[in-house]
Scaffold this motif. Structure first.
Motif, mmCIF file in Angstrom:
data_model
loop_
_atom_site.group_PDB
_atom_site.id
_atom_site.type_symbol
_atom_site.label_atom_id
_atom_site.label_comp_id
_atom_site.label_asym_id
_atom_site.label_seq_id
_atom_site.Cartn_x
_atom_site.Cartn_y
_atom_site.Cartn_z
ATOM 1 N N TYR A 94 0.637 -46.314 -33.599
ATOM 2 C CA TYR A 94 0.168 -45.460 -32.513
ATOM 3 C C TYR A 94 1.226 -45.404 -31.418
ATOM 4 C CZ TYR A 94 -4.462 -45.007 -34.497
ATOM 5 O OH TYR A 94 -5.524 -44.682 -35.321
ATOM 6 N N TYR A 95 1.520 -44.178 -30.977
ATOM 7 C CA TYR A 95 2.538 -43.935 -29.964
ATOM 8 C C TYR A 95 1.912 -43.239 -28.754
ATOM 9 C CZ TYR A 95 5.797 -44.462 -33.904
ATOM 10 O OH TYR A 95 6.506 -44.916 -34.988
ATOM 11 N N CYS A 96 2.371 -43.619 -27.575
ATOM 12 C CA CYS A 96 2.013 -42.815 -26.413
ATOM 13 C C CYS A 96 3.214 -41.966 -26.012
ATOM 14 C CB CYS A 96 1.534 -43.665 -25.241
ATOM 15 S SG CYS A 96 2.779 -44.704 -24.466
ATOM 16 N N ALA A 97 2.935 -40.859 -25.345
ATOM 17 C CA ALA A 97 3.979 -39.914 -24.975
ATOM 18 C C ALA A 97 3.647 -39.290 -23.621
ATOM 19 C CB ALA A 97 4.106 -38.824 -26.030
ATOM 20 N N ALA A 98 4.683 -38.933 -22.883
ATOM 21 C CA ALA A 98 4.525 -38.340 -21.557
ATOM 22 C C ALA A 98 5.059 -36.916 -21.548
ATOM 23 C CB ALA A 98 5.264 -39.182 -20.516
#
Length: 124
Positions: A94-98
């Motif tokens: 799982y990756y977070c991104a802005a």
């Protein structure tokens, strides 16, 4: 530049819960929408959830709607993904991104910054 660091992944049995965190540092004074994506082995990166800068607008992939909840605490520069009723098919990194523009939703190419990912494994 914004640096994103995910945490909270792990091994959980089907039906269990996990809460992922994404801590931002660097140019956090700007207003970023944030997204969570996931990538299983041999598959493309898949949109999971998205939250606006204010937190007033959220959007989910159909596969997680009703089970996952995205939230944010701007005072702590942190975004969360609460995952309930987990299934083996939720297993992924799982990756977070802005997103600087505020217009990105499901297309990973529209996000500007990415974390390194955290592994979530759901056993049956």
């Amino acid at each position: 530049q914004v640096q994103l660091v995910e945490s909270g992944g792990g091994l959980v049995q089907a039906g269990g819960s996990l809460r992922l965190s994404c801590a931002a540092s660097g140019r956090t004074g700007s207003q970023y929408a944030m997204g969570w994506f996931r990538q299983a082995p041999g598959k493309e990166r898949e949109f999971t959830a998205r939250i606006s800068w204010s937190g007033g607008s959220t959007y989910y992939a159909d596969s997680v709607k009703g089970r996952f909840s995205i939230s944010r605490d701007n005072a702590k520069n942190t975004v969360y993904l609460q995952m309930n009723s987990l299934k083996p098919e939720d297993t992924a990194v799982y990756y977070c991104a802005a997103d600087r523009s505020g217009y990105a939703y499901t297309n990973p190419g529209e996000y500007d910054y990415w974390g390194q990912g955290t592994q979530v494994t759901v056993s049956s």
